[in-house]
Structure formats: C-alpha cells, structure tokens
Write a protein that holds these residues in place. Sequence first.
Motif: not given
Length: 265
Positions: A82-101
């Motif tokens: 009924d409801v999808l809350i796309n809440n997850a977020g990131v600002f700082k991280s140890s890696a700048q990019q994911n495995k796909d660049g």
Amino acid sequence: MKTIVITGSTDGIGKLASLKLAKDGHNVILHGRNVEKLKKTVSEIKEQSGNENINSYIADLSDINSIQKMIAEVSATHTKIDVLINNAGVFKSSAQQNKDGLDLRFSVNYFAPYLLTKGMFPLLKNSETPRIINLSSAAQSSVSIEALKGKEILTEQMAYAQSKLALTMWSFSFAKDNSDMITIAVNPGSLLNTKMVQEAYGQHWSSADKGADILYKLAVSERFETSNGKYFDNDQGSFNKAHDDAYDQQKITVLLSETEKILNG
C-alpha cells in the motif's frame, strides 16, 4: 491495515516512523543492510509496538543485484504493497563509488528508489490506495549527467544535492504517468538529529521525530490522498516549490533516458 515498506529503517527517521506505523497495527516491512542490526530492530519494534506483523529484508542499496534480490523476495511473500517509503539515504561513505563505478549517493539516493518502485510496481497496483513517498532534501542542485554516469567526481555535498534533485525530478514525472497513485517527494527537515546528519555536519537543528512524524502522516493520513506529484517541505510545514529543474520537462526527459541507459547498460 496497510502493508508498508520502509527502506533504511534500522536508524534515524526510518526506524522511528516504522515504530509509529507498527503501533497503529500496520504490516510494516523493514529494510536494512546489516543482518544483526535489522534483526535487533525487528525485535525492538515488535516489543515496543505489540505488533507481530513486522517483516524484514536485507539489501545493499548501492548494488543493483542486491536490490533485484530484495524485490524478488518481497514479491514472493506479499501480494500487495500500500505504501512504499524510499527513505534510505547516504551522504558520507568510506567508498565514493559502488562496484559499477557509480557515485554512491546517486546509487542509494536515486537509482535504488527508482529500481525499487519499478520492481514493486505490480504490488503497488494491487493496492486500492497506493502511495510512494520519496525522501528528497532542502539540498537540491542541477544534475550533471556525467556525474550521474560516474564520469565526473563531485564533492559529497554536491553529489548528495544532485542525487536528491534527480529523485525529485523523477518523482514528478512518475506522478504524472501514474495518476492513480499518490507520489510525494518530501524534505523531512533540515539537519535532523540522525546518524547521517551527525556524520556529515556534526550538529543538528531539530529532533529526528520531526522527520518521522511527517513520514507517518504522508504514509497514512487522509489529508494527503489528493497530493499526487507534489513536494512537501517540512522546514516550512507545507507543500512548496522544489528546484526549478524539477519542472523542466526537457531536463527530466534527458535524466530519465540516461538513467535507463545506465541501469540497463
């Protein structure tokens, strides 16, 4: 009672909003990327709410394969959302990019909600009153397509602001194409007292409850049942105008075309 998915629900406003919704008796689906943390959150929410209808799924939202696995698992065990809350977020991280660049902020803050909404679309269609709540921000900045592709390195602040505008642009476009659903982009409040804000700025202006309260209301309140395609600014406590680019059809078309190329490449 509604079936409600909340990403990033082991911390901050996602966790607080999950508890509020669980206390109302809703079937709450939690998401996290750490198995132990997620397990602990599930038992805490069950205990504090007295609600046993709490499910959970693990996914690394910077990883497309992990997102697809979560979509498949949710789809195998639920007939509707009924409801999808796309809440997850990131600002700082140890890696700048994911495995796909791709920049981590674009990956988690924009591509993940895009993929999750698309993947769970059939389940949302099975609801009589589907809602999608996308977590935007007061920080919104014009999207560099090169940065979106991972070809231009941005500062954390710029990547974050661009990813949040990309999410808002797509939210408005999705709302226009799916007028039988309610899609709302929301700035939950600036510098709320959450782990992400403390890591990024080392200070806060408001309690995390302020953000959790608006997520709760946007998810279930009748007040918002005709608010499709709008931007709620919780700094103002009302609907407001997003960044100009969110209303620029040409820029939205380019963004979505490039998004599809990146995700299907």
